[in-house]
Design a protein around this motif. Sequence first.
Motif, short mmCIF file in Angstrom:
data_model
loop_
_atom_site.label_atom_id
_atom_site.label_comp_id
_atom_site.label_asym_id
_atom_site.label_seq_id
_atom_site.Cartn_x
_atom_site.Cartn_y
_atom_site.Cartn_z
N UNK A 188 -0.18 11.97 1.19
CA UNK A 188 -0.90 11.87 2.47
C UNK A 188 -1.25 10.42 2.79
N UNK A 189 -1.80 9.71 1.82
CA UNK A 189 -2.15 8.31 2.03
C UNK A 189 -0.91 7.45 2.26
N UNK A 190 0.17 7.78 1.55
CA UNK A 190 1.43 7.06 1.75
C UNK A 190 1.92 7.24 3.18
N UNK A 191 1.87 8.48 3.67
CA UNK A 191 2.33 8.76 5.02
C UNK A 191 1.50 8.03 6.07
N UNK A 192 0.19 7.96 5.87
CA UNK A 192 -0.68 7.25 6.81
C UNK A 192 -0.33 5.77 6.83
N UNK A 193 -0.24 5.16 5.66
CA UNK A 193 0.09 3.73 5.57
C UNK A 193 1.49 3.46 6.13
N UNK A 194 2.42 4.37 5.87
CA UNK A 194 3.78 4.21 6.39
C UNK A 194 3.79 4.29 7.92
N UNK A 195 2.99 5.17 8.47
CA UNK A 195 2.88 5.26 9.93
C UNK A 195 2.33 3.97 10.53
N UNK B 233 0.83 -1.21 0.00
CA UNK B 233 0.00 0.00 0.00
C UNK B 233 0.86 1.25 0.00
N UNK B 234 1.91 1.26 0.81
CA UNK B 234 2.84 2.40 0.84
C UNK B 234 3.42 2.61 -0.56
N UNK B 235 3.88 1.54 -1.18
CA UNK B 235 4.49 1.64 -2.52
C UNK B 235 3.49 2.14 -3.55
N UNK B 236 2.27 1.64 -3.50
CA UNK B 236 1.24 2.07 -4.46
C UNK B 236 0.93 3.55 -4.33
N UNK B 237 0.79 4.02 -3.09
CA UNK B 237 0.51 5.44 -2.87
C UNK B 237 1.70 6.30 -3.30
N UNK B 238 2.90 5.83 -3.06
CA UNK B 238 4.09 6.59 -3.47
C UNK B 238 4.14 6.71 -4.99
N UNK B 239 3.89 5.60 -5.68
CA UNK B 239 3.91 5.62 -7.14
C UNK B 239 2.83 6.52 -7.73
N UNK B 240 1.69 6.58 -7.04
CA UNK B 240 0.56 7.39 -7.53
C UNK B 240 0.68 8.85 -7.11
N UNK B 241 1.68 9.16 -6.29
CA UNK B 241 1.85 10.54 -5.82
C UNK B 241 0.88 10.93 -4.73
N UNK B 242 0.28 9.96 -4.06
CA UNK B 242 -0.65 10.22 -2.96
C UNK B 242 0.14 10.30 -1.65
#
Length: 80
Positions: free
Chosen positions: A54-61, A43-52
């Motif tokens: 905020x969502x990346x940061x939440x999943x990473x947390x 999920x972190x990787x998907x959000x990072x690739x999509x430029x999301x």
Amino acid sequence: KVSLEQIQGMAGAIASANSEPELEATLREAGAVMPIVNQLQSTVNQHAEAGNDRQRDVAQGQLIFLISLYRLAEDQGYVW
């Protein structure tokens, strides 16, 4: 028992770790016993690739929290 301070301390150490191989090893170990770790990493990787960001940061947390719990449990002798 694990305290909030322990989780926060471990999470801070993981978040600021400069050792990519060590972090990758921890992700593999934790993912082997907690499949949600692998799902969150994806999920972190998907959000990072999509430029999301905020969502990346939440999943990473969430990922860092689970890895912190994993490491603390291991430090206290928990056998998975």
